[in-house]
Design a protein around this motif. Structure first.
Motif, mmCIF file in Angstrom:
data_model
loop_
_atom_site.group_PDB
_atom_site.id
_atom_site.type_symbol
_atom_site.label_atom_id
_atom_site.label_comp_id
_atom_site.label_asym_id
_atom_site.label_seq_id
_atom_site.Cartn_x
_atom_site.Cartn_y
_atom_site.Cartn_z
ATOM 1 N N TYR A 78 0.823 -1.206 0.000
ATOM 2 C CA TYR A 78 0.000 0.000 0.000
ATOM 3 C C TYR A 78 0.860 1.261 0.000
ATOM 4 C CZ TYR A 78 -2.922 3.814 1.457
ATOM 5 O OH TYR A 78 -3.536 5.048 1.513
ATOM 6 N N ARG A 114 -1.066 -6.982 8.092
ATOM 7 C CA ARG A 114 -2.297 -6.921 7.288
ATOM 8 C C ARG A 114 -2.012 -6.301 5.923
ATOM 9 N NH1 ARG A 114 -7.866 -3.569 8.733
ATOM 10 N NH2 ARG A 114 -9.303 -4.862 7.490
ATOM 11 N N ASP A 115 -1.206 -5.243 5.891
ATOM 12 C CA ASP A 115 -0.837 -4.629 4.620
ATOM 13 C C ASP A 115 0.030 -5.566 3.785
ATOM 14 O OD1 ASP A 115 -2.244 -2.347 5.200
ATOM 15 O OD2 ASP A 115 -0.500 -1.146 5.747
ATOM 16 N N ALA A 157 -2.043 -8.029 2.016
ATOM 17 C CA ALA A 157 -2.799 -7.427 0.915
ATOM 18 C C ALA A 157 -1.909 -7.019 -0.248
ATOM 19 C CB ALA A 157 -3.561 -6.201 1.418
ATOM 20 N N ASN A 161 -8.377 -3.039 -6.884
ATOM 21 C CA ASN A 161 -8.211 -3.139 -5.425
ATOM 22 C C ASN A 161 -6.878 -3.730 -5.000
ATOM 23 O OD1 ASN A 161 -10.902 -2.150 -4.992
ATOM 24 N ND2 ASN A 161 -11.645 -4.194 -5.539
ATOM 25 N N GLU A 166 -4.910 -3.181 -1.070
ATOM 26 C CA GLU A 166 -6.102 -2.497 -0.548
ATOM 27 C C GLU A 166 -5.791 -1.476 0.545
ATOM 28 O OE1 GLU A 166 -10.386 -3.721 1.545
ATOM 29 O OE2 GLU A 166 -8.944 -5.257 0.944
ATOM 30 N N ASN A 167 -6.517 -0.350 0.500
ATOM 31 C CA ASN A 167 -6.468 0.665 1.552
ATOM 32 C C ASN A 167 -7.545 0.321 2.575
ATOM 33 O OD1 ASN A 167 -6.555 2.902 3.191
ATOM 34 N ND2 ASN A 167 -6.766 4.386 1.540
ATOM 35 N N PHE A 168 -7.146 -0.115 3.762
ATOM 36 C CA PHE A 168 -8.103 -0.553 4.768
ATOM 37 C C PHE A 168 -8.773 0.614 5.487
ATOM 38 C CE2 PHE A 168 -5.177 -4.232 4.478
ATOM 39 C CZ PHE A 168 -6.100 -5.168 4.053
ATOM 40 N N ARG A 169 -8.281 1.841 5.259
ATOM 41 C CA ARG A 169 -8.920 3.002 5.886
ATOM 42 C C ARG A 169 -10.056 3.562 5.045
ATOM 43 N NH1 ARG A 169 -3.328 4.042 6.913
ATOM 44 N NH2 ARG A 169 -2.821 3.837 9.123
#
Length: 407
Positions: A136, A216-217, A220, A374, A377-380
């Motif tokens: 990300y 997590r990043d 992804a 996607n 992914e940007n989780f924010r």
């Protein structure tokens, strides 16, 4: 020293994300940015942590590495030097293409740079970032920064901005690391031999260091709609580093042990990040009989603050305390092969002076020009983004074509 194994064979998977060459009228060198004085440190850290609600008191606690260097990060000056080197290489080849420079977190900021570019008559820009791996913060966040800047300035639909692929395994990137690793090994071998070690290579460990990111990043990274590949350690970010490191070690010292380690962890302690931390790892390998270490800053293209503090200060101090001989390999910086490689990457995407072949040193590359939906992914929360299948941001308002892989 054996040379890198370089291939120009196309990647059947990533080829479907390849974008046709265009007639660009400027290149944007985009980077992270950094403070250039003590008064800049806290405003800079506010920019980096924007939206996370971190008070200035906490930011001051984590500002010590900038404070130790007079509040000046090396990154801006290094980008000035890199910009000048790219301009010189373009001129040497007779390519008339201006190079702009914009940062995510400090002056010159990306949005006003784009506005100035448009006001100067530019209409089609190719972005080259100084972050080369897939995750990300290294890829999508840059694409979002452009998307947000275009929409907030009202330039979306007026100014096209595309992005050069993540170029982690381009020979121009890997060659300087290979040369540095070979030189570092010779230095440590000499020191251990002088100390009476009969078999120096058995006591040496090469540590490939990169910026840690939240787990997590990492999971992804490279994971997107219909991505068919399964990556080593479940992450394109980790897999790309591992593949580069393996290519380097196969070329310079296939019998010397090596590890991928992480650095520069930040954020809340309860959130898991990639490990092992380089300092923790040094503590673990010292009792195994490791007496010499070559630190390769594989995740960085220049010697900025994470290198100057986390490696040159903290990691080398840890080595000293453990009685381990250590050296830190240079980053590419303005190495001739690196600068030439960057211009080759620009020429991959241009109609004039086009370079059709895309050399790479791992089976993962060459990476996508246009990412899958996607990706990373940007989780924010979603933001406008360029260079992604299906989006029209930054294109002049024809959506990036859906590739076969996205169908």
């Amino acid at each position: 020293m054996t040379e890198l194994v370089i291939t120009t064979e196309s990647n059947a998977i990533t080829e479907r994300g390849r974008q046709e060459a265009k007639q660009y009228d400027a290149v944007l060198l985009a980077s992270f940015g950094g403070p250039e004085g003590q008064d800049d440190v806290i405003p800079f850290l506010r920019n980096v942590t924007r939206g996370r609600g971190i008070p200035d008191e906490r930011l001051e606690e984590v500002s010590h590495h900038y404070r130790a260097f007079g509040g000046i990060s090396p990154i801006n000056q290094q980008n000035r030097e890199l910009k000048a080197a790219i301009e010189a290489e373009l001129a040497r080849r007779g390519i008339e293409l201006p190079v702009l420079w914009g940062n995510r977190n400090w002056d010159p900021y990306i949005a006003p740079v784009l506005q100035d570019a448009y006001d100067a008559g530019h209409r089609r820009i190719l972005m080259l970032t100084t972050s080369i791996y897939s995750c990300y913060s290294s890829c999508r966040q840059y694409r979002e920064d452009i998307g947000v800047a275009l929409t907030e300035t009202g330039l979306d639909g007026k100014l096209e901005v595309d992005k050069i692929r993540q170029y982690f395994d381009h020979p121009g990137v890997v060659q300087p690391f290979l040369e540095g690793t070979a030189a570092g090994l010779e230095e440590i071998r000499g020191k251990l031999a002088a100390a009476g070690e009969a078999d120096p290579d058995s006591k040496i460990r090469v540590l490939f260091a990169t910026h840690s990111i939240p787990t997590r990043d990492a999971e992804a990274a490279g994971r997107s709609q219909d991505e068919p590949r399964v990556f080593a350690e479940g992450s394109a970010y980790a897999a790309q580093h591992l593949a580069n490191a393996q290519a380097i070690m196969d070329a310079v010292a296939p019998n010397v042990a090596w590890d991928l380690v992480y650095q520069s962890r930040s954020g809340a302690p309860h959130i898991p990040w990639l490990e092992p931390d380089i300092n923790d790892h040094l503590e673990e390998i010292a009792p195994e009989g490791v007496r010499g270490v070559v630190i390769v800053p594989l995740g960085f293209v220049s010697d900025h603050m994470e290198v100057a503090w986390d490696l040159d200060t903290e990691a080398l101090e840890t080595c000293k305390n453990l009685s381990i001989e250590a050296t830190r390999v240079p980053t590419p910086g303005t190495h001739a092969a690196f600068v030439s490689g960057l211009v080759d990457l620009i020429c991959e995407r241009t109609v004039e002076n086009n370079i059709a072949e895309r050399p790479h040193v791992t089976d993962l590359g060459p990476w996508y020009d246009v990412c899958r939906p996607n990706c990373c992914e940007n989780f924010r929360g979603a933001k406008p983004v360029i260079a992604e299948v299906g989006t029209s941001i930054g294109t002049g308002h024809d959506a990036y074509p859906a590739s076969e892989a996205a169908k």
